[in-house]
Design a protein around this motif. Structure first.
Motif, mmCIF file in Angstrom:
data_model
loop_
_atom_site.group_PDB
_atom_site.id
_atom_site.type_symbol
_atom_site.label_atom_id
_atom_site.label_comp_id
_atom_site.label_asym_id
_atom_site.label_seq_id
_atom_site.Cartn_x
_atom_site.Cartn_y
_atom_site.Cartn_z
ATOM 1 N N UNK A 218 -5.136 -18.722 4.949
ATOM 2 C CA UNK A 218 -4.247 -19.839 5.241
ATOM 3 C C UNK A 218 -5.074 -21.014 5.750
ATOM 4 N N UNK A 219 -4.886 -22.160 5.115
ATOM 5 C CA UNK A 219 -5.660 -23.367 5.414
ATOM 6 C C UNK A 219 -4.739 -24.457 5.931
ATOM 7 N N UNK A 220 -5.174 -25.149 6.972
ATOM 8 C CA UNK A 220 -4.454 -26.312 7.496
ATOM 9 C C UNK A 220 -5.187 -27.572 7.074
ATOM 10 N N UNK A 221 -4.492 -28.454 6.366
ATOM 11 C CA UNK A 221 -5.086 -29.725 5.938
ATOM 12 C C UNK A 221 -5.013 -30.695 7.111
ATOM 13 N N UNK A 222 -6.168 -31.136 7.605
ATOM 14 C CA UNK A 222 -6.202 -32.028 8.757
ATOM 15 C C UNK A 222 -6.142 -33.500 8.371
ATOM 16 N N UNK A 223 -6.475 -33.841 7.138
ATOM 17 C CA UNK A 223 -6.380 -35.236 6.679
ATOM 18 C C UNK A 223 -4.926 -35.612 6.440
ATOM 19 N N UNK A 224 -4.656 -36.923 6.502
ATOM 20 C CA UNK A 224 -3.312 -37.428 6.259
ATOM 21 C C UNK A 224 -3.022 -37.428 4.753
ATOM 22 N N UNK A 225 -1.980 -36.701 4.357
ATOM 23 C CA UNK A 225 -1.617 -36.586 2.938
ATOM 24 C C UNK A 225 -0.335 -37.348 2.621
ATOM 25 N N UNK A 226 0.165 -38.135 3.568
ATOM 26 C CA UNK A 226 1.486 -38.743 3.410
ATOM 27 C C UNK A 226 1.543 -39.758 2.278
ATOM 28 N N UNK A 227 0.441 -40.391 1.952
ATOM 29 C CA UNK A 227 0.501 -41.444 0.929
ATOM 30 C C UNK A 227 0.295 -40.922 -0.492
ATOM 31 N N UNK A 228 0.165 -39.600 -0.624
ATOM 32 C CA UNK A 228 -0.056 -39.018 -1.946
ATOM 33 C C UNK A 228 1.207 -38.309 -2.427
ATOM 34 N N UNK A 229 1.466 -38.442 -3.699
ATOM 35 C CA UNK A 229 2.587 -37.742 -4.322
ATOM 36 C C UNK A 229 2.109 -36.365 -4.749
ATOM 37 N N UNK A 230 2.333 -35.387 -3.869
ATOM 38 C CA UNK A 230 1.844 -34.040 -4.101
ATOM 39 C C UNK A 230 3.017 -33.074 -4.018
ATOM 40 N N UNK A 231 3.576 -32.658 -5.144
ATOM 41 C CA UNK A 231 4.740 -31.754 -5.104
ATOM 42 C C UNK A 231 4.400 -30.423 -4.456
ATOM 43 N N UNK A 232 5.387 -29.831 -3.805
ATOM 44 C CA UNK A 232 5.220 -28.489 -3.264
ATOM 45 C C UNK A 232 4.966 -27.510 -4.407
ATOM 46 N N UNK A 233 4.053 -26.614 -4.191
ATOM 47 C CA UNK A 233 3.668 -25.681 -5.238
ATOM 48 C C UNK A 233 2.460 -26.131 -6.035
ATOM 49 N N UNK A 234 1.874 -27.284 -5.695
ATOM 50 C CA UNK A 234 0.713 -27.790 -6.425
ATOM 51 C C UNK A 234 -0.495 -26.868 -6.261
ATOM 52 N N UNK A 235 -1.303 -26.812 -7.295
ATOM 53 C CA UNK A 235 -2.516 -25.998 -7.261
ATOM 54 C C UNK A 235 -3.623 -26.738 -6.525
ATOM 55 N N UNK A 236 -4.614 -25.977 -6.068
ATOM 56 C CA UNK A 236 -5.726 -26.554 -5.323
ATOM 57 C C UNK A 236 -6.942 -25.664 -5.477
ATOM 58 N N UNK A 237 -8.094 -26.183 -5.047
ATOM 59 C CA UNK A 237 -9.333 -25.408 -4.942
ATOM 60 C C UNK A 237 -9.879 -25.633 -3.540
ATOM 61 N N UNK A 238 -10.467 -24.599 -2.956
ATOM 62 C CA UNK A 238 -10.859 -24.641 -1.548
ATOM 63 C C UNK A 238 -12.276 -24.115 -1.383
ATOM 64 N N UNK A 239 -13.033 -24.788 -0.512
ATOM 65 C CA UNK A 239 -14.335 -24.302 -0.060
ATOM 66 C C UNK A 239 -14.285 -24.112 1.444
ATOM 67 N N UNK A 240 -14.852 -23.022 1.919
ATOM 68 C CA UNK A 240 -14.946 -22.751 3.353
ATOM 69 C C UNK A 240 -16.422 -22.754 3.730
ATOM 70 N N UNK A 241 -16.748 -23.435 4.842
ATOM 71 C CA UNK A 241 -18.133 -23.581 5.274
ATOM 72 C C UNK A 241 -18.369 -22.755 6.532
ATOM 73 N N UNK A 242 -19.233 -21.749 6.406
ATOM 74 C CA UNK A 242 -19.540 -20.887 7.544
ATOM 75 C C UNK A 242 -20.645 -21.530 8.379
#
Length: 317
Positions: free
Chosen positions: A265-289
């Motif tokens: 589970x990832x929490x997006x800390x950047x502000x996404x309010x100005x983007x039209x991003x429908x719920x259910x959209x696909x994504x790719x994620x990198x985690x930095x150890x």
């Protein structure tokens, strides 16, 4: 991702031979090829383990299938698709005529029974009646009161309201349609106004390098050219591939058991309010150890290259 690393190394080799004028001999070519295998392979393996990446991520959200409590013909639909609603707002109404008639019928019976009960109590008080009659009429009143409560509940259930704050999407219910209390046939889907969850599915190999509060970056095919900051919230404690349900069958261990990816589970800390991003959209994620931190810079560059690649889209004609 590995192709991008190989192309980057190939570009470096091209510059070394063409621009820097390194002589082309069997030793230099062999060194470039063998060195590329070890360098590129080593970078890719270490980066994949210490700074894992997955293209399998999605924004998930909670919904509730709306099923009426009673059966009847829909007479009114109050909501409009994708319009914000508050908890308790009306969604639709079922014809209340048969349920109102049932309430009126039971109320009439109850009034008559209450009158008979009162009369029997007065007679019993003056030793002119039987206590049995009093108990019988009392039982009848109690039974009718219970039936009235149920009838009133059914009458109130003809108006269906929003369970929480949210909205209805893809509304297909229309006046005149039959609404039936069957869980397998909901009349609409209600989307709750809750924070959506970004869940990334990682392989199990780099799991020890994914921990809560680790930094992450997210890219979306719907927003090419941008990478967004995030944090790891938690890792799913159990995988669906290993769950057992009560059954008469014994556990059978097969050699073809699927590995199963680990939901993170990832929490997006950047502000996404100005983007039209429908719920259910696909994504790719990198985690930095916290290990092999210099390789994180390469992962960040490659992630942005993948994000810019998303701007290229073709549909088959």
């Amino acid at each position: 991702m590995d192709i991008l690393i190989e192309l980057t190394y190939a570009a470096i080799v091209f510059v070394a031979f063409k621009v820097l004028k390194i002589p082309v001999t069997k030793w230099t070519v062999t060194t470039a090829v063998v060195g590329g295998i070890f360098v590129v392979g080593g970078i890719f393996l270490c980066m994949a383990y210490y700074h894992p990446y997955t293209p399998n991520a999605r924004i998930y959200f909670q919904t509730t299938p709306i099923v009426p409590q009673v059966r009847g013909k829909t007479i009114d639909v109050y909501v409009k698709p994708n319009t914000p609603l508050k908890a308790g707002d009306k969604l639709f109404a079922i014809d209340p005529t048969p349920y109102q008639a049932r309430v009126d019928e039971i109320e009439a019976q109850l009034r008559f029974s209450q009158k008979r009960l009162k009369e029997s109590q007065e007679l019993a008080a003056h030793s002119a009646g039987s206590r049995y009659d009093v108990e019988q009429y009392q039982e009848e009143v109690n039974q009718l009161q219970g039936e009235l409560d149920k009838a009133v509940f059914n009458l109130n259930s003809t108006v269906v309201v929003a369970p929480t704050d949210g909205w209805v999407t893809q509304l297909r219910l229309r006046p005149g349609m039959m609404a039936v209390p069957l869980p397998l046939r909901p009349v609409m889907t209600f989307v709750h106004s809750e924070d959506p969850m970004l869940v990334a599915a990682f392989k199990q190999n780099p799991l020890q390098n994914i921990k809560p509060d680790f930094n992450a970056e997210i890219i979306f095919p719907a927003i090419p050219g941008r990478a967004f900051k995030g944090k790891v919230i938690k890792i799913q404690e159990a995988l669906a591939e290993g769950q057992l349900q009560p059954s008469g069958d014994l556990l059978s261990v097969s050699t073809h058991i699927p590995e199963g990816r680990v939901p993170v589970f990832i929490n997006i800390t950047d502000d996404m309010s100005r983007y039209n991003l429908p719920l259910g959209s696909a994504a790719a994620v990198s985690v930095y150890s916290e290990s092999m931190e210099p390789l994180a810079l390469i992962r960040q560059v490659l992630l942005r290259m993948v994000s810019w690649r998303n701007i290229i889209c073709f549909e088959g004609l």
